[in-house]
Enzyme design. Structure first.
Site, PDB file in Angstrom:
ATOM      1  N   LYS A  47       0.821  -1.211   0.000  1.00 13.39           N
ATOM      2  CA  LYS A  47       0.000   0.000   0.000  1.00 13.39           C
ATOM      3  C   LYS A  47       0.858   1.265   0.000  1.00 13.39           C
ATOM      4  O   LYS A  47       0.418   2.328  -0.405  1.00 13.39           O
ATOM      5  CB  LYS A  47      -0.941   0.018   1.205  1.00 13.39           C
ATOM      6  CG  LYS A  47      -2.069  -0.996   1.130  1.00 13.39           C
ATOM      7  CD  LYS A  47      -3.283  -0.380   0.533  1.00 13.39           C
ATOM      8  CE  LYS A  47      -4.555  -1.228   0.508  1.00 13.39           C
ATOM      9  NZ  LYS A  47      -4.572  -2.559   1.028  1.00 13.39           N
ATOM     10  N   SER A 293       1.098  -9.763  -0.544  1.00  9.26           N
ATOM     11  CA  SER A 293       0.840  -8.331  -0.466  1.00  9.26           C
ATOM     12  C   SER A 293       1.120  -7.676   0.878  1.00  9.26           C
ATOM     13  O   SER A 293       1.318  -6.464   0.935  1.00  9.26           O
ATOM     14  CB  SER A 293      -0.615  -8.078  -0.857  1.00  9.26           C
ATOM     15  OG  SER A 293      -1.471  -8.953  -0.126  1.00  9.26           O
TER      16      SER A 293
HETATM   17  C1  LIG Z   1      -5.255  -3.611   0.635  1.00  6.48           C
HETATM   18  C2  LIG Z   1      -4.678  -4.964   0.627  1.00  6.48           C
HETATM   19  C3  LIG Z   1      -5.004  -5.901  -0.383  1.00  6.48           C
HETATM   20  C4  LIG Z   1      -5.992  -5.596  -1.478  1.00  6.48           C
HETATM   21  O1  LIG Z   1      -5.584  -4.537  -2.320  1.00  6.48           O
HETATM   22  P1  LIG Z   1      -6.651  -3.802  -3.248  1.00  6.48           P
HETATM   23  O2  LIG Z   1      -5.866  -2.741  -3.935  1.00  6.48           O
HETATM   24  O3  LIG Z   1      -7.715  -3.234  -2.336  1.00  6.48           O
HETATM   25  O4  LIG Z   1      -7.214  -4.819  -4.166  1.00  6.48           O
HETATM   26  C5  LIG Z   1      -4.377  -7.131  -0.359  1.00  6.48           C
HETATM   27  N1  LIG Z   1      -3.511  -7.471   0.624  1.00  6.48           N
HETATM   28  C6  LIG Z   1      -3.178  -6.612   1.608  1.00  6.48           C
HETATM   29  C7  LIG Z   1      -2.207  -7.062   2.624  1.00  6.48           C
HETATM   30  C8  LIG Z   1      -3.742  -5.334   1.645  1.00  6.48           C
HETATM   31  O5  LIG Z   1      -3.399  -4.488   2.627  1.00  6.48           O
END
Ligand SMILES: *Cc1c(COP(=O)(O)O)cnc(C)c1O
Length: 310
Positions: A47, A293
């Site tokens: 993010k 992510s």
């Molecule tokens: C926000 C987030 C997502 C999803 O991302 P989007 O852009 O909302 O699709 C996935 N994994 C983590 C750890 C996140 O913080």
């Protein structure tokens, strides 16, 4: 308003001094699976990329105060970027926000304001701060600068794993996959892009079936970063154009992927980050990258989960 490859290349230059080029880590057991390790990113998630791209641009245009309405990783990312740039950040969170995440935002110098329980209440309050205090609102996903920033993870991945055939990407509101799929398909259309959602938060999967944005209401998946009730109005058309397929994973598969990440890969990852790995493990061998992510694991939330045993 859509984005294209030059926006992502511009983002890469704009944010280079603020984000880490996270590593790509190979499965030592020889399955061919690789992880794009965004859980090792500053603030613990990708993010930071979108927040940095959006906030740096705003500061170039004179902003001195940014505001957002997210209780999770996006709030921490916005707080961190504002602190680095020496401007104010206000994060509006629900009354029942996780204290660990609130403390994270405060440590990055943000003002945390508690407001209601629903995202509508939070967004209304954030909009009010935007109006009354001249702050700039930073959306979590439905914004061209945010999407382009997230896409820089895709550009890096292509450079780090040039032989990749399939890329697995988690989907919440769709900002991450919009950017990553644009970066990949406009660089090398042969690479397959698979989006992954929990069965319990299948809003983008259903929207694709319907051909229009569907709202599923509240979700209880363990993957708390993916509980978004609907894809964005900017992200969804990009998902339609560039994402080859969306796969759903069960809660048990997410827990199994967390366990694999801990015990085989030796990596600490939050459940939202593990859904891509869950889909990749089901598909089996092949040169695949799972974009992992985030790593802001809430131990209290998972401590009572029955099936860390499998
Ligand atoms: C926000 C987030 C997502 C999803 O991302 P989007 O852009 O909302 O699709 C996935 N994994 C983590 C750890 C996140 O913080």
């Amino acid at each position: 308003m859509s984005i294209s490859l030059p926006d992502i290349v511009a983002a890469q230059q704009r944010i280079a001094h603020m984000v880490l080029r996270t590593p790509v880590i190979e499965d030592p057991t020889g399955t061919g699976l690789m992880l794009k390790a965004e859980y090792l990113q500053r603030t613990g998630s990708f993010k930071l990329r979108g927040a940095a791209n959006r906030v740096i641009k705003a500061v170039e245009e004179g902003a001195r105060h940014v505001v957002t309405g997210s209780s999770g990783n996006h709030g921490q990312a916005v707080a961190y970027v504002a602190q680095q740039l020496g401007i104010r950040a206000t994060v509006v969170v629900p009354e029942d926000a996780n204290p660990v995440k609130v403390r994270g935002m405060q440590q990055y110098g943000a003002t945390v304001e508690f407001c209601g329980l629903t995202s509508n209440e939070r967004l209304a309050r954030a909009a009010e701060i935007t109006r009354t205090e001249g702050a700039v609102f930073v959306p979590p996903y439905d914004d061209p600068f945010v999407m382009a920033g997230q896409g820089t993870a895709g550009l890096e991945m292509l450079a780090q794993a040039p032989a990749v055939q399939t890329v697995y990407v988690p989907i919440g509101g769709g900002g991450l996959i919009s950017g990553v799929a644009t970066a990949i398909k406009e660089s090398n259309p042969q690479v397959r892009v698979v989006g992954v959602e929990p069965e319990l938060a299948n809003d983008t999967y259903l929207s694709r079936q319907q051909g229009a944005v569907v709202d599923i209401g509240a979700s209880r998946t363990i993957a708390d970063g993916l509980r978004t009730s609907h894809p964005g109005t900017l992200t969804f058309p990009i998902v339609q154009r560039y994402v080859d397929e969306i796969q759903l994973v069960s809660e048990a598969e997410i827990r199994r992927a967390c366990r694999y990440l801990l015990l085989t890969m030796k990596q600490v990852v939050e459940p939202s980050g593990a859904v891509s790995v869950a889909a990749a493990l089901r598909a089996g061998a092949g040169p695949a990258v799972a974009l992992v992510s985030g790593g802001n694991l809430d131990l209290d939330a998972v401590a009572g989960v029955p099936a860390w045993e499998v």
